[in-house]
Design an enzyme around this catalytic site. Structure first.
Site, short mmCIF file in Angstrom:
data_model
loop_
_atom_site.label_atom_id
_atom_site.label_comp_id
_atom_site.label_asym_id
_atom_site.label_seq_id
_atom_site.Cartn_x
_atom_site.Cartn_y
_atom_site.Cartn_z
N HIS A 105 0.81 -1.23 0.00
CA HIS A 105 0.00 0.00 0.00
C HIS A 105 0.84 1.27 0.00
O HIS A 105 0.53 2.25 0.67
CB HIS A 105 -0.97 0.00 1.19
N HIS A 178 -9.97 1.08 0.78
CA HIS A 178 -9.72 -0.04 1.68
C HIS A 178 -10.76 -0.12 2.80
O HIS A 178 -10.46 -0.50 3.93
CB HIS A 178 -8.31 0.10 2.26
N GLU A 321 -11.26 -4.68 -2.34
CA GLU A 321 -10.42 -3.60 -2.85
C GLU A 321 -10.26 -3.79 -4.36
O GLU A 321 -9.56 -4.70 -4.80
CB GLU A 321 -9.04 -3.64 -2.18
C1 GLA Z 1 -4.56 -5.59 2.47
C2 GLA Z 1 -3.62 -6.73 2.47
C3 GLA Z 1 -3.72 -7.46 3.78
C4 GLA Z 1 -3.55 -6.54 4.94
C5 GLA Z 1 -4.50 -5.39 4.83
C6 GLA Z 1 -4.27 -4.34 5.88
O1 GLA Z 1 -5.85 -5.98 2.30
O2 GLA Z 1 -3.84 -7.61 1.40
O3 GLA Z 1 -2.74 -8.47 3.79
O4 GLA Z 1 -2.23 -6.06 4.98
O5 GLA Z 1 -4.37 -4.76 3.60
O6 GLA Z 1 -4.19 -4.84 7.16
#
Ligand code: GLA
Length: 365
Positions: A105, A178, A321
């Site tokens: 991210h 997210h 997402e």
């Molecule tokens: C995304 C990732 C997960 C986790 C979340 C945040 O969805 O794929 O593995 O890191 O973000 O906690």
């Protein structure tokens, strides 16, 4: 649109909240801190309002939002980049590794903890637009990127999120939202009984617990990854299946069927998912123009303190997402999230809600 003061996050200027309402009893709230979605009110089957997204109580908590990403606008790149690096026009650019050797991210200075500008919105538009200028070299990526995110709430009970990006050099542009949804209400416990349908014949398996895809698209048939007929998220989540063991439950990118047409024919979006919570009678549909959707079942949540003193435990929310596939910028087999210099890119995702309690053509906002 209604603007209220959220507070002042440490080291930041005043933080605001922006609330939109529609004719049918829905309300959404966003903040200029991170362009985060903090609250989504949907009337349940009896007409009682439920807040169906997880979130924090204060701006301070959103300022530190580099772990759960509650409600976040993630950018420039959602999901993982192997080796925290990307090659653009023959040159290697390095990001900060924040998950082992990889970048998740976009690293520790994500767009979800920045202050965004708010753009003037025409009176007749039920929307809020946040603007961010991300300079050349920001997070390690080249190009001055100007990004706009618009949240619109329609009288068709849709949250339409539109991202517009333009950069003066070739760069990665793969934003996502997210939000963690819980259609029984953010304080109602786990989402394991929610029935999920994913319009995906395949998913992108990961190599190991670092969650970088192998580059293949694997058929979901006969595996716990098959959500085509709709099934409870909890049904197979702990199955004896290596992909789920690597990630501790669903945390995978699904390949949205390109023939999955949304009922909403006006925009040419694909239908990615439908989620039903029978207890509240609230349904959510997800439409997008992106090729993939990451299903994350909140596996890492651990008594996270949230809104109204609620503690969010493991699997108390799920994320869908919409995005390019994980590590797509480095994986030639995947559609590319790289945008060319001075070529604007627009992408849209819609979260649409249905419930008996949603008034149709109500009294006005
Ligand atoms: C995304 C990732 C997960 C986790 C979340 C945040 O969805 O794929 O593995 O890191 O973000 O906690």
């Amino acid at each position: 649109m209604n603007r209220t003061i959220f507070g002042a996050a440490e080291g930041a200027q005043e933080v605001s909240l922006f609330t939109l309402k529609n004719r049918n009893g829905m309300e959404i709230t966003m903040s200029d801190l991170g362009a985060v979605l903090t609250r989504v009110i949907v009337p349940d089957q009896e007409g009682h309002p439920r807040d169906v997204v997880l979130g924090y109580e204060s701006p301070e908590e959103y300022r530190k939002n580099t772990n759960t990403y509650f409600g976040s606008t993630v950018g420039r790149n959602g999901n993982r980049l192997e080796g925290a690096a990307v090659t653009l026009e023959g040159k290697v650019y390095h990001m900060t590794p924040n998950e082992g050797e990889n970048n998740l991210h976009s690293g520790p200075d994500g767009y979800q903890i920045r202050m965004w500008e708010v753009k003037e919105t025409a009176e007749d538009r039920n929307e809020v637009t946040f603007v961010l200028e991300s300079p050349d070299g920001d997070q390690g990526f080249p190009g001055n990127l100007k990004l706009e995110v618009t949240y619109a709430l329609t009288d068709e009970n849709e949250i339409r999120i539109t991202y517009k990006g333009v950069s003066d050099a070739e760069t990665v542009f793969n934003p996502t939202n997210h939000s963690y949804f819980n259609l029984g209400g953010h304080d109602s416990g786990t989402i394991l009984n929610h029935v999920l349908t994913l319009m995906a014949d395949s998913y992108t398996p990961v190599r190991d617990s670092a969650s970088i895809p192998t580059g293949e698209k694997a058929d979901v048939t006969g595996t716990p990854m098959d959500f085509r007929q709709g099934k409870a998220i909890g049904l197979d989540i702990d199955a004896d299946f290596q992909q789920l063991q690597y990630t501790g439950g669903y945390d995978h990118n699904f390949v949205i069927n390109q023939n999955s047409v949304s009922d909403d024919t006006t925009t040419g979006l694909y239908r990615a998912a439908v989620v039903v919570c029978s207890e509240s009678g609230i349904t959510m549909e997800v439409d997008t123009d992106r090729p993939g959707v990451q299903l994350y079942a909140g596996n890492f949540l651990k008594e996270e303190p949230g809104k109204g003193g609620v503690k969010y435990g493991k699997r108390c929310g799920f994320c869908l997402e919409t995005q390019y596939f994980p590590n797509a910028a480095n994986e030639p087999a995947f559609a590319s999230p790289i945008i060319k210099a001075n070529e604007p890119c627009v992408t849209e995702t819609v979260y649409r809600f249905k419930s008996q309690g949603l008034k149709q053509g109500g009294e006005g906002r």
